[in-house]
Design a protein around this motif. Structure first.
Motif, PDB file in Angstrom:
ATOM      1  N   TYR A 289      -5.313   0.479  -2.627  1.00  0.00           N
ATOM      2  CA  TYR A 289      -4.976  -0.631  -3.520  1.00  0.00           C
ATOM      3  C   TYR A 289      -6.005  -1.724  -3.277  1.00  0.00           C
ATOM      4  CZ  TYR A 289      -1.656  -3.448  -6.328  1.00  0.00           C
ATOM      5  OH  TYR A 289      -1.035  -4.191  -7.315  1.00  0.00           O
TER       6      TYR A 289
ATOM      7  N   GLU B 110      -7.748  -5.582  -7.705  1.00  0.00           N
ATOM      8  CA  GLU B 110      -6.728  -4.968  -8.560  1.00  0.00           C
ATOM      9  C   GLU B 110      -5.360  -5.566  -8.255  1.00  0.00           C
ATOM     10  OE1 GLU B 110      -4.831  -0.563  -9.604  1.00  0.00           O
ATOM     11  OE2 GLU B 110      -6.293  -0.775  -7.963  1.00  0.00           O
ATOM     12  N   PHE B 111      -5.058  -5.723  -6.986  1.00  0.00           N
ATOM     13  CA  PHE B 111      -3.788  -6.323  -6.581  1.00  0.00           C
ATOM     14  C   PHE B 111      -3.647  -7.740  -7.131  1.00  0.00           C
ATOM     15  CE2 PHE B 111      -2.171  -9.299  -3.277  1.00  0.00           C
ATOM     16  CZ  PHE B 111      -0.815  -9.089  -3.475  1.00  0.00           C
TER      17      PHE B 111
ATOM     18  N   ARG C  34       3.763  -0.696  -8.993  1.00  0.00           N
ATOM     19  CA  ARG C  34       3.276  -1.948  -8.409  1.00  0.00           C
ATOM     20  C   ARG C  34       3.601  -3.161  -9.274  1.00  0.00           C
ATOM     21  NH1 ARG C  34      -2.587   0.748  -7.100  1.00  0.00           N
ATOM     22  NH2 ARG C  34      -2.057   1.735  -5.099  1.00  0.00           N
TER      23      ARG C  34
ATOM     24  N   ASP D 120      -2.959  -7.629 -10.774  1.00  0.00           N
ATOM     25  CA  ASP D 120      -1.584  -7.204 -11.030  1.00  0.00           C
ATOM     26  C   ASP D 120      -0.609  -8.359 -10.779  1.00  0.00           C
ATOM     27  OD1 ASP D 120      -2.409  -4.661 -11.669  1.00  0.00           O
ATOM     28  OD2 ASP D 120      -1.836  -3.768  -9.746  1.00  0.00           O
TER      29      ASP D 120
ATOM     30  N   PRO E 147       1.720   3.856  -7.075  1.00  0.00           N
ATOM     31  CA  PRO E 147       0.901   3.006  -7.941  1.00  0.00           C
ATOM     32  C   PRO E 147       1.545   2.613  -9.263  1.00  0.00           C
ATOM     33  CG  PRO E 147      -0.501   4.586  -6.841  1.00  0.00           C
ATOM     34  CD  PRO E 147       0.913   4.945  -6.479  1.00  0.00           C
TER      35      PRO E 147
ATOM     36  N   ALA F 291       0.811  -1.213   0.000  1.00  0.00           N
ATOM     37  CA  ALA F 291       0.000   0.000   0.000  1.00  0.00           C
ATOM     38  C   ALA F 291       0.848   1.268   0.000  1.00  0.00           C
ATOM     39  CB  ALA F 291      -0.933   0.004   1.204  1.00  0.00           C
TER      40      ALA F 291
END
Length: 208
Positions: free
Chosen positions: A166, A170-171, A139, A174, A136, A132
């Motif tokens: 975050y 989304e994490f 990442r 990614d 961004p 966090a």
């Protein structure tokens, strides 16, 4: 706000905080020293990592801070490398937890072989809401770096809280795009299952 130069390094949110408050890192160090002196449990995350390893496992403590987790894992028999962008925290780790290899470094530019450190880690752990605090745009680079530094059968364990900018979906997307496959999702470091309304995520990944 000035435009970012094409190859200019993007500072993490942690660096922005410490640039605005020169005492922040020192207060952070003293907070954990006080908790340890008071007998509080500050290594719960490390016990989970220890349970995933045989003796002598190779661990990368990514965003190691002042060394609370890496120091414990070294003491119970593992080979530990800790990396953090904050030199104040690394200095505290070196003072309080001699033994591991502590390095100042940006996780988005992680290249440990270039610094003479073998890359094949059995576990890469990133606790303490490190994800966090990343800028961004970095990442994906951080997660890809974890995948590159992982042993073929190794695992990456990342924990951070909700509401920190975050989102969990989304994490996870990614991570998948960075070459990591989610094996297990938990809501706490003591193995409680993750649910849609969980306020914390501990994700265990392997190489995709």
């Amino acid at each position: 706000m000035t435009a970012q130069a094409p190859n200019e390094r993007i500072p993490s949110q942690w660096e922005e905080i410490t640039a605005a408050d020169s005492t922040h890192s020192t207060r952070y160090v003293e907070r954990f020293r006080s908790m340890r002196a008071d007998g509080k449990d500050i290594v719960g995350e490390a016990r989970l990592i220890d349970a995933m390893l045989g003796r002598g496992g190779r661990v990368l403590d990514a965003g190691c801070g002042p060394g609370r987790l890496g120091g414990y894992l070294h003491d119970v028999g593992h080979v530990v490398v800790g990396v953090d962008v904050d030199p104040v925290l690394i200095a505290a780790a070196e003072e309080d937890h001699p033994g591991p290899t502590w390095l100042v470094g940006d996780l988005s530019e992680l290249d440990l072989p270039a610094r003479g450190v073998e890359a094949n880690f059995d576990v890469i752990v990133s606790a303490g809401n490190v994800m966090a605090f990343l800028a961004p745009p970095t990442r994906h680079a951080v997660l890809s770096g974890f995948a590159r530094h992982l042993a073929p059968s190794g695992r990456v364990v990342i924990g951070f809280g909700a509401g920190r900018g975050y989102e969990f979906p989304e994490f996870l997307a990614d991570a998948a795009a960075s070459g990591l496959e989610a094996d297990l999702l938990l809501s706490t470091w003591d193995l409680r299952p993750f649910k849609d309304n969980s306020e914390f995520l501990v994700a265990v990944f392997s190489r995709a």
